[in-house]
Every structure is written in C-alpha cells, then in structure tokens.
Design a protein around this motif. Structure first.
Motif, mmCIF file in Angstrom:
data_model
loop_
_atom_site.group_PDB
_atom_site.id
_atom_site.type_symbol
_atom_site.label_atom_id
_atom_site.label_comp_id
_atom_site.label_asym_id
_atom_site.label_seq_id
_atom_site.Cartn_x
_atom_site.Cartn_y
_atom_site.Cartn_z
ATOM 1 N N TYR A 142 0.838 -1.190 0.000
ATOM 2 C CA TYR A 142 0.000 0.000 0.000
ATOM 3 C C TYR A 142 0.875 1.243 0.000
ATOM 4 N N TYR A 143 0.349 2.294 -0.585
ATOM 5 C CA TYR A 143 1.031 3.577 -0.625
ATOM 6 C C TYR A 143 0.176 4.590 0.117
ATOM 7 N N SER A 144 0.830 5.422 0.884
ATOM 8 C CA SER A 144 0.101 6.480 1.576
ATOM 9 C C SER A 144 -0.106 7.644 0.612
ATOM 10 N N ILE A 145 -0.998 8.522 0.974
ATOM 11 C CA ILE A 145 -1.240 9.701 0.153
ATOM 12 C C ILE A 145 0.034 10.541 0.059
ATOM 13 N N THR A 146 0.797 10.591 1.144
ATOM 14 C CA THR A 146 2.056 11.348 1.158
ATOM 15 C C THR A 146 3.069 10.744 0.200
ATOM 16 N N GLU A 147 3.173 9.429 0.167
ATOM 17 C CA GLU A 147 4.117 8.780 -0.744
ATOM 18 C C GLU A 147 3.777 9.103 -2.202
ATOM 19 N N LEU A 148 2.491 9.049 -2.534
ATOM 20 C CA LEU A 148 2.095 9.316 -3.919
ATOM 21 C C LEU A 148 2.269 10.782 -4.286
ATOM 22 N N THR A 149 1.978 11.685 -3.356
ATOM 23 C CA THR A 149 2.158 13.100 -3.676
ATOM 24 C C THR A 149 3.624 13.413 -3.932
ATOM 25 N N ARG A 150 4.497 12.811 -3.146
ATOM 26 C CA ARG A 150 5.935 13.038 -3.345
ATOM 27 C C ARG A 150 6.421 12.405 -4.647
ATOM 28 N N GLU A 151 6.003 11.185 -4.891
ATOM 29 C CA GLU A 151 6.465 10.484 -6.088
ATOM 30 C C GLU A 151 6.035 11.182 -7.372
ATOM 31 N N PHE A 152 4.785 11.646 -7.404
ATOM 32 C CA PHE A 152 4.246 12.206 -8.646
ATOM 33 C C PHE A 152 4.229 13.726 -8.679
ATOM 34 N N LEU A 188 -5.071 14.476 -5.408
ATOM 35 C CA LEU A 188 -5.468 13.078 -5.202
ATOM 36 C C LEU A 188 -6.903 12.989 -4.698
ATOM 37 N N ARG A 189 -7.255 13.870 -3.794
ATOM 38 C CA ARG A 189 -8.639 13.869 -3.286
ATOM 39 C C ARG A 189 -9.630 14.222 -4.394
ATOM 40 N N PHE A 190 -9.230 15.138 -5.267
ATOM 41 C CA PHE A 190 -10.079 15.498 -6.402
ATOM 42 C C PHE A 190 -10.317 14.278 -7.292
ATOM 43 N N TYR A 191 -9.253 13.557 -7.631
ATOM 44 C CA TYR A 191 -9.412 12.365 -8.463
ATOM 45 C C TYR A 191 -10.256 11.314 -7.756
ATOM 46 N N GLU A 192 -10.136 11.257 -6.454
ATOM 47 C CA GLU A 192 -10.975 10.336 -5.683
ATOM 48 C C GLU A 192 -12.438 10.788 -5.737
ATOM 49 N N ASP A 193 -12.680 12.083 -5.541
ATOM 50 C CA ASP A 193 -14.047 12.617 -5.602
ATOM 51 C C ASP A 193 -14.670 12.403 -6.977
ATOM 52 N N GLU A 194 -13.836 12.447 -8.014
ATOM 53 C CA GLU A 194 -14.315 12.244 -9.381
ATOM 54 C C GLU A 194 -14.525 10.766 -9.706
ATOM 55 N N GLY A 195 -14.176 9.888 -8.762
ATOM 56 C CA GLY A 195 -14.370 8.457 -8.964
ATOM 57 C C GLY A 195 -13.268 7.791 -9.769
ATOM 58 N N LEU A 196 -12.170 8.507 -10.010
ATOM 59 C CA LEU A 196 -11.076 7.936 -10.787
ATOM 60 C C LEU A 196 -10.173 7.054 -9.935
ATOM 61 N N ARG A 203 -9.489 7.297 8.897
ATOM 62 C CA ARG A 203 -9.348 8.474 8.038
ATOM 63 C C ARG A 203 -8.174 8.344 7.064
ATOM 64 N N THR A 204 -7.446 7.253 7.171
ATOM 65 C CA THR A 204 -6.260 7.051 6.343
ATOM 66 C C THR A 204 -6.637 6.408 5.015
ATOM 67 N N ARG A 205 -6.124 6.991 3.945
ATOM 68 C CA ARG A 205 -6.306 6.423 2.607
ATOM 69 C C ARG A 205 -5.112 5.525 2.311
ATOM 70 N N LEU A 206 -5.404 4.334 1.826
ATOM 71 C CA LEU A 206 -4.345 3.396 1.449
ATOM 72 C C LEU A 206 -4.514 3.059 -0.026
ATOM 73 N N ALA A 253 -2.340 -0.898 -8.004
ATOM 74 C CA ALA A 253 -3.223 -0.593 -9.130
ATOM 75 C C ALA A 253 -3.632 0.880 -9.121
ATOM 76 N N ASP A 254 -3.877 1.441 -7.935
ATOM 77 C CA ASP A 254 -4.206 2.860 -7.819
ATOM 78 C C ASP A 254 -3.027 3.720 -8.275
ATOM 79 N N ARG A 255 -1.832 3.287 -7.904
ATOM 80 C CA ARG A 255 -0.625 4.003 -8.293
ATOM 81 C C ARG A 255 -0.474 4.030 -9.810
ATOM 82 N N ARG A 256 -0.665 2.874 -10.449
ATOM 83 C CA ARG A 256 -0.581 2.802 -11.916
ATOM 84 C C ARG A 256 -1.671 3.661 -12.558
ATOM 85 N N LEU A 257 -2.860 3.616 -11.976
ATOM 86 C CA LEU A 257 -3.969 4.401 -12.500
ATOM 87 C C LEU A 257 -3.668 5.898 -12.386
ATOM 88 N N LEU A 258 -3.103 6.306 -11.258
ATOM 89 C CA LEU A 258 -2.717 7.706 -11.081
ATOM 90 C C LEU A 258 -1.698 8.112 -12.137
#
Length: 128
Positions: free
Chosen positions: A4-14, A21-29, A37-40, A44-49
């Motif tokens: 699993y990747y945390s939201i912080t890991e993905l924000t730093r990586e990309f 990320l929250r916007f893409y989540e709200d859009e259903g992507l 309250r933690t997003r994991l 597959a989510d990482r590749r999709l992002l």
C-alpha cells in the motif's frame, strides 16, 4: 502481502498535491482503501494515477479519462481501451494541429500589422 502507498508517498512520487489526489478520488477515478481516516492506495491505484496524470499532460479532460478507464474495467476491456485511446489521441492531435494553424495565422497577421505600422511611420518621417 499487498503493498500500500500512503497519500504522502504518492504526492511526493508524482509531484502532485493531496488536494489533487482527493479530487481524483471525488471524481471516482481513484478508489483507495480506507482505514479510519487514512487512505491506502494499492499498486493498481498508483498505476492508474500514473495514467491519469499522463492523460492530463496530453490534454485529456477528466471526462475523457473517466471514459477510458471505464472501457478498461468493462468489456471489451483492454482492447476497447486501447482503441478508444487511439481515437482520442487522433482527436487531440488534430485539435492541436488546428490550434497551431490558428496561432501561425495570428502571428502572420501581427507581422503584417507591424509591417504596415513601420511603413506608415517611415512615410510620415518618424524613425523607430
């Protein structure tokens, strides 16, 4: 074991914000797992992002990206997704070619207007 990747890991990586990320989540992507309250985010989510961000870089709208993702998740699956992606790429390429043509025409008009101004200034004896 699932990685699993945390939201912080993905924000730093990309190089995107948590708001993105929250916007893409709200859009259903993106649909991360939640633990309280933690997003994991799964691999597959990482590749999709990664694909969402690529789509955005080449000018796809959120609606177009959503459509491409939907085609992948439903029949005809990857084949349908690839065909749709090729169609959207052709459309985007043609749109950009038209914009380039419009810009070139506008630049030509600006050059002509500038030349006319310079000519007129010379006629009335004003140096530039």
């Amino acid at each position: 074991m699932n990685k699993y990747y945390s939201i912080t890991e993905l924000t730093r990586e990309f190089g995107v914000s948590t708001r993105t990320l929250r916007f893409y989540e709200d859009e259903g992507l993106l649909q991360p797992d939640r633990r309280g309250r933690t997003r994991l985010f799964r691999a597959a989510d990482r590749r999709l992002l990664q694909e969402i961000l690529r789509g955005r870089r080449i000018g796809f709208t959120i609606a177009e990206i959503r459509e491409i993702i939907k085609v992948y998740k439903e029949p005809p699956g990857e084949l349908g997704q690839l065909k749709l992606m090729m169609k959207r790429i052709d459309e985007k390429r043609e749109e950009l070619r038209q914009k380039r043509k419009d810009i070139d025409e506008t630049l030509d008009e600006l050059n002509n207007a500038e030349e006319a101004c310079l000519t007129r200034l010379a006629e009335i004896g004003v140096g530039t």
